[in-house]
Design an enzyme around this catalytic site. Structure first.
Site, PDB file in Angstrom:
ATOM      1  N   HIS A 179       0.811  -1.219   0.000  1.00 30.60           N
ATOM      2  CA  HIS A 179       0.000   0.000   0.000  1.00 30.60           C
ATOM      3  C   HIS A 179       0.843   1.266   0.000  1.00 30.60           C
ATOM      4  CE1 HIS A 179      -3.332  -2.708   1.051  1.00 30.60           C
ATOM      5  NE2 HIS A 179      -4.117  -1.735   0.624  1.00 30.60           N
ATOM      6  N   GLY A 180       2.081   1.205   0.435  1.00 28.96           N
ATOM      7  CA  GLY A 180       2.886   2.415   0.411  1.00 28.96           C
ATOM      8  C   GLY A 180       4.236   2.221   1.065  1.00 28.96           C
TER       9      GLY A 180
END
Length: 492
Positions: free
Chosen positions: A336-337
């Site tokens: 996700h990041g």
């Protein structure tokens, strides 16, 4: 170019009428859709269209080599051939991950390396490049990896042409934020001339209207009026505002992301293609495993099939299952990041699932499984009431959303510390309360409510159906705020 904009509406109308004018020329139709998809993607940054093309060529070429080797060894009898295929799929997956790592994680890992060496008193100048993150790179990279692995596993035949692979990875409805549509779902649809039935058209239009409402009314209002101000400076707000902001973000991210998925599925349906469902009322889940069967289904099933199961799943016992779940969720958080907050978010979800497994083992109800989310239970029916399982699961998820939304650990801690700071609410209004309660209540509507409505409306006269959809869109336009913020999952 965002879905809920006039520019996209004009673009889609042109694509719709042109595509159906080519319905007897499937090859030309696919070529037109590919060019339209590249134009759509180029509206963010035309330079990355080359990345899309290069990624598709890479995966098409490696899959073709794997398939050629399989044709010479259909029974997997040749040990050298099996080893060659494993080497090829490993090379292809590694190349995909290197592309993803360069654009998404290079800066993060260099910063961590600089911080580590500085702690030992060493000063080193590592090349820190300012690399622009291509929109949707995580989605089309995972799609390419699943295609290679499925060809290697003989779960799907290789694409008949490079055009099909390019369209698989570039098809504009799902390109920038999913769902992650697998080759086994989409390539067979590309092989045949699509047909638009009354049921598909009705379902598609309803999903688009419903998605517009969730994104432009619920998600946008909660973001601008509540969530963004509170998370920008948590120390300025008290308990009620902070609680409302956390619940509001839970509703916002669901409505934002599920809206994109709904519109993507609806747009694809109007073009004659079927996408899998990506959300299934996740906040009514009674366990964390159940939550991941309902939230971002295309990602959770991808993590299960291409990470958790290859690690061993639950086949080697409880301890192995817990370790594999933890690894899977940590890497899911990193997907996700490139930030420690996302890794911590993944660790929280992994720890909660490990706790559920250990609890069932303690009660003698653990069932080994190769499926990340096979035990779809309310912690265990008969152990605690289902409503309590839902309540606990929802608040664990909300705790995770604080980490997910906060830009730093300091900001996340400020939100948690402020929960004990009592002061008069300044942002919570009856309108925002209705949006939060309504956003949660929609999880308790009848399952497949939109599909059921589409089934009832598909026999209605075209004029009646068009008027109803038009009224819905006009109502959304009347109550939505000005402007449209990018979808949250564009950053992933």
């Amino acid at each position: 170019m965002l879905f809920p904009t006039l520019a996209f509406g004009v673009f889609f109308l042109f694509v719709y009428f042109t595509a159906w004018s080519l319905d007897r020329e499937n090859g030309r139709r696919k070529l037109f859709l590919l060019l339209a998809s590249w134009f759509f993607y180029a509206q963010w940054d035309w330079r990355f269209v080359g990345l899309l093309i290069g990624s598709a060529v890479l995966n098409w070429g490696v899959a073709a080599l794997i398939a050629r080797s399989q044709a010479h060894d259909p029974e997997d009898a040749d040990r050298k051939a099996r080893g060659r295929r494993k080497w090829l799929v490993g090379l292809g997956v590694t190349a995909n991950l290197l592309i993803l790592g360069l654009f998404k994680y290079y800066g993060f890992f260099v910063e961590q390396a600089l911080d580590l060496v500085s702690r030992f008193g060493w000063e080193r100048d590592l090349p820190l490049l300012q690399i622009v993150l291509p929109v949707g790179i995580s989605f089309f990279t995972f799609q390419g990896i699943s295609y290679l692995v499925d060809v290697h596993r003989r779960k799907t035949p290789p694409a008949k042409s490079l055009l099909d692979v390019m369209l698989l990875m570039s098809f504009f409805p799902h390109l920038v934020a999913g769902p992650i549509v697998r080759a086994s779902d989409l390539l067979p649809q590309f092989d045949r001339v699509p047909r638009l039935t009354r049921a598909m058209a009705t379902h598609g239009m309803l999903l688009i209207a419903w998605g517009l409402f969730k994104k432009t009314v619920i998600a946008s209002e909660l973001s601008v009026r509540l969530v963004d101000p509170v998370f920008f400076d948590p120390s300025a707000y008290g308990t009620l505002d902070l609680i409302a902001a956390v619940y509001g973000y839970a509703v916002q991210i669901y409505c934002d992301f599920s809206a994109y998925s709904d519109m993507a599925i609806g747009i694809a349906a109007l073009l004659g293609y079927s996408f899998p469902r990506n959300f299934d009322q996740p906040y009514r889940a009674s366990s964390m495993q159940s939550f991941w069967r309902r939230w971002h289904i295309s990602l959770s099933s991808w993590l299960r099939d291409y990470l958790y199961v290859p690690l061993g799943g639950g086949r080697k016992g409880l301890v192995s299952s817990c370790i594999n779940v933890m690894i899977t969720m940590l890497l899911g958080g990193l997907w996700h990041g490139a930030a420690w907050t996302f890794i911590a978010w993944g660790a929280l979800h992994g720890s909660a699932q490990v706790a559920e497994r250990l609890g069932r083992a303690f009660l003698g109800r653990y069932r080994p499984s190769g499926d990340l989310s096979a035990d779809d239970v309310a912690v265990e029916r008969g152990v605690i009431p289902t409503w309590l399982g839902v309540l606990i699961t929802f608040h664990v998820v909300c705790l995770g959303w604080i980490l997910f939304r906060a830009e730093t650990f300091g900001m996340a801690m400020a939100v948690l510390q402020g929960l004990g700071r009592f002061q008069a609410a300044s942002l919570v209004t009856p309108f925002l309360t209705v949006l939060i309660v309504g956003g949660l209540a929609m999880h308790w509507l009848p399952p497949r409510a939109v599909e059921g409505m589409a089934e009832r409306l598909k026999t209605a006269p075209s004029v009646t159906l068009g008027v109803l959809i038009g009224i819905c869109i006009l109502l959304v336009e009347a109550v939505r705020p000005d402007g449209v913020a990018p979808f949250i999952y564009f950053q992933f």
